[in-house]
Design a protein around this motif. Structure first.
Motif, PDB file in Angstrom:
ATOM      1  N   THR A  90       0.829  -1.202   0.000  1.00  0.00           N
ATOM      2  CA  THR A  90       0.000   0.000   0.000  1.00  0.00           C
ATOM      3  C   THR A  90       0.862   1.250   0.000  1.00  0.00           C
ATOM      4  O   THR A  90       0.578   2.213  -0.730  1.00  0.00           O
ATOM      5  CB  THR A  90      -0.949  -0.001   1.219  1.00  0.00           C
ATOM      6  N   TYR A  97       0.959   4.241  -2.788  1.00  0.00           N
ATOM      7  CA  TYR A  97       0.771   5.665  -2.493  1.00  0.00           C
ATOM      8  C   TYR A  97       1.950   6.495  -2.987  1.00  0.00           C
ATOM      9  O   TYR A  97       1.769   7.616  -3.473  1.00  0.00           O
ATOM     10  CB  TYR A  97       0.552   5.881  -0.998  1.00  0.00           C
ATOM     11  N   SER A 104      -5.481   0.246 -13.229  1.00  0.00           N
ATOM     12  CA  SER A 104      -5.573   1.706 -13.118  1.00  0.00           C
ATOM     13  C   SER A 104      -4.971   2.401 -14.329  1.00  0.00           C
ATOM     14  O   SER A 104      -5.513   3.400 -14.821  1.00  0.00           O
ATOM     15  CB  SER A 104      -4.862   2.181 -11.840  1.00  0.00           C
ATOM     16  N   GLU A 135      -5.204   5.599  -6.466  1.00  0.00           N
ATOM     17  CA  GLU A 135      -5.438   5.969  -5.072  1.00  0.00           C
ATOM     18  C   GLU A 135      -6.734   5.362  -4.545  1.00  0.00           C
ATOM     19  O   GLU A 135      -6.836   5.019  -3.362  1.00  0.00           O
ATOM     20  CB  GLU A 135      -5.492   7.494  -4.912  1.00  0.00           C
ATOM     21  N   ALA A 136      -7.722   5.227  -5.424  1.00  0.00           N
ATOM     22  CA  ALA A 136      -9.016   4.684  -4.997  1.00  0.00           C
ATOM     23  C   ALA A 136      -8.896   3.273  -4.444  1.00  0.00           C
ATOM     24  O   ALA A 136      -9.662   2.876  -3.557  1.00  0.00           O
ATOM     25  CB  ALA A 136      -9.995   4.713  -6.168  1.00  0.00           C
ATOM     26  N   VAL A 137      -7.924   2.509  -4.947  1.00  0.00           N
ATOM     27  CA  VAL A 137      -7.810   1.103  -4.541  1.00  0.00           C
ATOM     28  C   VAL A 137      -6.506   0.795  -3.810  1.00  0.00           C
ATOM     29  O   VAL A 137      -6.270  -0.359  -3.427  1.00  0.00           O
ATOM     30  CB  VAL A 137      -7.937   0.178  -5.770  1.00  0.00           C
ATOM     31  N   ARG A 165     -10.718  11.120   2.864  1.00  0.00           N
ATOM     32  CA  ARG A 165     -11.544  10.979   1.676  1.00  0.00           C
ATOM     33  C   ARG A 165     -12.969  11.463   1.923  1.00  0.00           C
ATOM     34  O   ARG A 165     -13.597  12.079   1.048  1.00  0.00           O
ATOM     35  CB  ARG A 165     -11.538   9.524   1.216  1.00  0.00           C
ATOM     36  N   ALA A 206     -14.048   7.838  -8.507  1.00  0.00           N
ATOM     37  CA  ALA A 206     -12.972   7.134  -7.805  1.00  0.00           C
ATOM     38  C   ALA A 206     -13.070   7.356  -6.301  1.00  0.00           C
ATOM     39  O   ALA A 206     -12.821   6.445  -5.505  1.00  0.00           O
ATOM     40  CB  ALA A 206     -11.613   7.606  -8.325  1.00  0.00           C
ATOM     41  N   GLY A 207     -13.430   8.569  -5.901  1.00  0.00           N
ATOM     42  CA  GLY A 207     -13.569   8.879  -4.482  1.00  0.00           C
ATOM     43  C   GLY A 207     -14.678   8.085  -3.818  1.00  0.00           C
ATOM     44  O   GLY A 207     -14.542   7.647  -2.667  1.00  0.00           O
ATOM     45  N   GLN A 233     -13.391   4.572  -3.367  1.00  0.00           N
ATOM     46  CA  GLN A 233     -12.432   4.544  -2.266  1.00  0.00           C
ATOM     47  C   GLN A 233     -13.138   4.582  -0.918  1.00  0.00           C
ATOM     48  O   GLN A 233     -12.783   3.836   0.005  1.00  0.00           O
ATOM     49  CB  GLN A 233     -11.472   5.725  -2.391  1.00  0.00           C
ATOM     50  N   THR A 234     -14.143   5.447  -0.798  1.00  0.00           N
ATOM     51  CA  THR A 234     -14.884   5.558   0.461  1.00  0.00           C
ATOM     52  C   THR A 234     -15.613   4.253   0.775  1.00  0.00           C
ATOM     53  O   THR A 234     -15.649   3.816   1.935  1.00  0.00           O
ATOM     54  CB  THR A 234     -15.891   6.715   0.385  1.00  0.00           C
ATOM     55  N   TYR A 292     -13.697   1.580   2.590  1.00  0.00           N
ATOM     56  CA  TYR A 292     -13.459   1.790   4.016  1.00  0.00           C
ATOM     57  C   TYR A 292     -14.671   1.424   4.880  1.00  0.00           C
ATOM     58  O   TYR A 292     -14.567   1.405   6.107  1.00  0.00           O
ATOM     59  CB  TYR A 292     -13.111   3.254   4.290  1.00  0.00           C
TER      60      TYR A 292
END
Length: 215
Positions: free
Chosen positions: A36, A40, A104, A129-131, A161, A186-187, A190-191, A194
């Motif tokens: 990860t 990043y 990606s 970044e989303a994944v 996020r 994408a956001g 990503q959310t 979580y």
């Protein structure tokens, strides 16, 4: 800059500080996914190529440099620091992250604002970044118990996020229906990743118990 974006930047920065504190204070990276962190690092390098071409503000430049340098420092410690690298959970951190990079990049070639190197790399960084958190979440599920600092790191990373989504909503209503579909979609993805972590995080907080994720 509105208050939601500022809080998003600050929670993002605080998540990195928490992770650095864990690594440097305890000389341990147990529970932290190197994959990860490498993802990043790639995200920030690809997204902030404009450091060499565009100046937006001193704040903007400093934040970009901070995120690049701190993430690279974390990767270096996990790979090279003689004490830290011995605590790396290599056997648990087995997510095939190169698949995330490949998918990606293909998405960036297909869906972008303009077909230029800068814009394709920007879209690539958004999709990645989303994944990028997936290897970290999988590692935590495999280990079961999550130490306090690692849990806080992931929590603040997710909160960042969340604040950015509020920032987009605010800008939509205050900046003539501002909309950029690539970071928005994408956001949201990503959310959503979580969601499970946040459920167990708040459950442990409510019960004043140690954070545990189901395997």
């Amino acid at each position: 800059m509105n208050i939601f974006r500022f809080f998003g930047d600050m929670t993002h920065l605080f998540s990195v500080i928490v992770l650095l504190l864990k690594i440097y204070a305890t000389k341990s990276c147990s529970g932290v996914s190197l994959k990860t962190q490498e993802l990043y690092a790639l995200v920030f390098v690809m997204r902030y190529l404009d450091l060499f071409t565009d100046f937006i503000s001193l704040y903007n430049t400093i934040m970009k440099l901070v995120f690049i340098s701190t993430t690279v420092a974390i990767v270096w410690c996990m790979r090279k620091h003689p004490l830290v690298r011995r605590t790396y959970d290599k056997d648990l951190d087995t997510f095939r992250h190169y698949i995330l990079v490949t998918v990606s990049f293909v998405l960036a070639l297909l869906f972008h604002d303009r077909f230029t190197i800068k814009e394709v790399f920007w879209a690539f960084s958004i999709y990645l970044e989303a994944v990028a958190i997936l290897p970290q979440l999988v590692l935590l599920q495999r280990s079961g118990n999550v130490d306090n600092l690692t849990g806080q790191y992931v929590f603040f990373l997710g909160a960042y996020r969340g604040f950015y989504i509020l920032n987009w909503i605010y800008r939509y209503f205050t900046e003539s229906h501002y909309f950029r579909w690539i970071p928005w979609m994408a956001g949201l993805v990503q959310t959503a990743l979580y969601a499970d972590f946040f459920y167990y995080y708040f459950l442990s907080w409510k019960n004043n118990a140690k954070l545990q994720l189901p395997a």
